[in-house]
Enzyme design. Structure first.
Site, PDB file in Angstrom:
ATOM      1  N   CYS A  21       0.834  -1.204   0.000  1.00  0.00           N
ATOM      2  CA  CYS A  21       0.000   0.000   0.000  1.00  0.00           C
ATOM      3  C   CYS A  21       0.870   1.256   0.000  1.00  0.00           C
ATOM      4  O   CYS A  21       2.035   1.219   0.417  1.00  0.00           O
ATOM      5  CB  CYS A  21      -0.947   0.007   1.201  1.00  0.00           C
ATOM      6  N   CYS A  24       2.596   2.255   3.391  1.00  0.00           N
ATOM      7  CA  CYS A  24       3.756   1.424   3.728  1.00  0.00           C
ATOM      8  C   CYS A  24       4.956   1.789   2.848  1.00  0.00           C
ATOM      9  O   CYS A  24       6.099   1.741   3.297  1.00  0.00           O
ATOM     10  CB  CYS A  24       3.425  -0.070   3.573  1.00  0.00           C
ATOM     11  N   CYS A 113      -2.783  -4.937   1.449  1.00  0.00           N
ATOM     12  CA  CYS A 113      -1.336  -4.705   1.489  1.00  0.00           C
ATOM     13  C   CYS A 113      -0.595  -5.935   1.984  1.00  0.00           C
ATOM     14  O   CYS A 113      -0.971  -6.536   3.002  1.00  0.00           O
ATOM     15  CB  CYS A 113      -1.031  -3.500   2.388  1.00  0.00           C
ATOM     16  N   CYS A 116       1.310  -4.474   5.674  1.00  0.00           N
ATOM     17  CA  CYS A 116       0.517  -4.104   6.870  1.00  0.00           C
ATOM     18  C   CYS A 116      -0.787  -4.881   6.983  1.00  0.00           C
ATOM     19  O   CYS A 116      -1.508  -4.739   7.978  1.00  0.00           O
ATOM     20  CB  CYS A 116       0.238  -2.603   6.880  1.00  0.00           C
ATOM     21  N   ASP A 348      -8.120  -7.466  64.912  1.00  0.00           N
ATOM     22  CA  ASP A 348      -8.864  -8.720  64.911  1.00  0.00           C
ATOM     23  C   ASP A 348     -10.359  -8.435  64.848  1.00  0.00           C
ATOM     24  O   ASP A 348     -10.824  -7.314  65.105  1.00  0.00           O
ATOM     25  CB  ASP A 348      -8.541  -9.532  66.166  1.00  0.00           C
TER      26      ASP A 348
END
Length: 531
Positions: A21, A24, A113, A116, A348
């Site tokens: 793509c 990228c 792509c 990616c 306690d």
């Protein structure tokens, strides 16, 4: 102006031909301008197409109409040492030059792509941003800014390595060098694109330091097994963990990629990677607010109320506890998922806590509401106090995580005061107990009491009784006021615990003594601040 230069041409050609793509491609061209990645997908594809059409002798750059900060660039260097050209069975695939630019560009525009897997395609669009924001708004959190986190499939690291190796070989052939450190990280590029869209839709800024987190978890089932060859090549990098569903975590894969030899990688994975059929899927879209901390002091007036739920062998012994009586109201108002209770010591079940109370803090996990005014906190305190006659709280306030440390600081050096009602088997007169008032800094050796041995390690602890003051009642009863080192077992100091605490009141009086009632009168910790 930002631009791709002639040195980027082989990267653009090779990656477009491989099905990568445009965003990228910008990453691999080391483009560091955030604005460029935000351009519409079609516009970026058009620019890359024009870039390839340009005659390199006439046009050396392609420009984008945005201001571009300094960014990483490909370096002109001597070719690096590395494996020879290899195809899938030990060799890099031969990638033809993109002579038909139109075909290459059009094909890559419709493909998922190959690097990616669609993260920088479909998941950067307005429809997905709206889906994330709808999830955030429906969760009804209170926030004024957000941090965005993303979890990516580990095989993306494998695919990026495969694309880089084929590019590195191509650049070496041209006398250029592309370092993997020059590639813009996928996660970073994705946030550059998504942050402004989320900010606009949510109406608040993105801020990496805030507590409210919006997270997206991506997966790509079609390529899940692409990491598996790394486990054979680098078995030491993949070790099972109790809290991990798969050994193929992102960090384990990255570690293996750093370790595996290039020639071994090339034998097992296609370079460049092939385009998948399907996009990634967003498995989860989640919201989470960082914990909020509330502190105060509590008084306990009941002798039949434990500090925390009293459950033995899975069976509840008493219906409530200090922890629950306080936290149930906080959980409701803060709309939290859960809570963690802590305090400066504990009493306690049959011991009251009087005076100015015992400091406590409650961590509220993933609260939907986080902002409270001082008046609202005062009202919440009143709600807690009117809901039960067994406890009361004071100084209820919001605090930081760091401030809670003050409650635990030097805990054993702090002092506490008690009031004990004591019985003796032999008759006593006032003068028989008067000497106790003169004892100062009495050192005790306390072996872990029998009553707590099931949950505390066996040890001998040195504790100090700083002062004592006796108050005669009758021949068999007196009240003893004590100021002690924190952590002293008062009941055992009175009756001796079968000789496990030495000295003790019984041994000091030379008779059998036992404790009938015990009250905590003060816990001398200067926290939280008095309101």
């Amino acid at each position: 102006m930002s631009s791709l230069t002639e040195k980027d041409r082989p990267i653009v050609q090779l990656l477009l031909n491989a099905g990568t793509c445009p965003r990228c491609i910008l990453r691999f061209c080391s483009v560091g301008s955030q604005m460029l990645y935000r351009h519409p997908y079609k516009d970026l594809m058009k620019v890359l197409k024009e870039f390839l059409k340009n005659n390199p002798e006439k046009e050396d750059t392609v420009c984008f109409d945005v201001v571009d900060p300094p960014c990483k660039r490909i370096r002109l260097e001597h070719p690096e040492e590395g494996p020879e050209d290899l195809n899938h069975n030990g060799a890099l695939q031969q990638n033809p030059q993109v002579n038909d630019e139109n075909t290459a560009v059009e094909d890559s525009a419709v493909k998922v792509c190959n690097v990616c897997l669609g993260i920088l395609q479909e998941f950067c669009e307005a429809d997905f941003v709206k889906k994330v924001c709808q999830k955030v708004n429906s969760a009804d959190y209170q926030f004024t800014s957000f941090v965005f986190s993303v979890s990516l499939p580990p095989q993306l690291s494998v695919r990026e390595r495969a694309a880089w190796l084929v590019l590195k070989q191509e650049m070496r052939n041209l006398g250029l060098s592309l370092s993997k450190d020059d590639i813009v990280q996928l996660k970073e590029a994705y946030k550059w694109i998504i942050h402004p869209q989320l900010s606009e839709e949510l109406g608040v800024p993105a801020d990496g330091k805030v507590l409210f987190e919006v997270s997206v978890v991506f997966a790509h089932p079609e390529t899940d097994e692409e990491c598996h060859f790394l486990a054979t090549a680098c078995p030491d990098c993949f070790k099972p963990a109790k809290n991990k569903q798969s050994v193929f975590t992102r960090m384990a894969v990255i570690k293996a990629l750093e370790k595996i030899k290039e020639e071994d990688f090339l034998k097992h994975f296609p370079c460049p990677p092939s385009s998948p059929k399907n996009l990634c899927v967003a498995l989860e879209i989640q919201c989470n607010n960082g914990a909020v901390f509330v502190a105060g002091r509590y008084n306990k007036y009941s002798r039949n109320l434990p500090q925390t739920p009293w459950i033995i062998d899975g069976e509840r012994k008493l219906e409530s506890s200090v922890e629950e009586l306080i936290s149930e109201h906080l959980m409701t108002e803060f709309r939290a998922d859960s809570f963690n209770f802590s305090s400066s010591g504990r009493e306690d079940v049959d011991v009251r806590t009087l005076g100015n109370g015992r400091p406590f803090a409650i961590e509220l996990v993933n609260p939907r509401r986080i902002h409270f005014t001082a008046e609202e906190m005062k009202g919440l305190q009143q709600t807690i106090n009117t809901s039960s006659d067994k406890i009361q709280v004071r100084d209820l306030q919001l605090v930081t995580r760091e401030a809670i440390g003050r409650m635990k600081e030097g805990e054993e050096e702090k002092t506490k005061t008690y009031s004990a009602l004591i019985w003796t088997d032999k008759a006593i007169q006032k003068e028989d107990i008067a000497f106790l008032d003169d004892i100062k800094e009495l050192k005790l050796d306390q072996k872990t009491p029998l009553r707590v041995l099931h949950r505390r390690p066996l040890a001998v602890r040195c504790r100090i009784i700083h002062t004592m003051r006796s108050e005669y009642i009758d021949e068999h009863h007196f009240r003893l006021h004590l100021k002690t080192q924190a952590g002293t077992y008062i009941k055992e100091f009175v009756h001796g615990d079968f000789g496990r605490t030495k000295p003790n009141i019984g041994s000091l009086l030379n008779r059998t003594a036992d404790i009938l009632e015990l009250d905590v009168e003060s816990v001398d910790v200067d926290w939280p601040p008095t309101l």
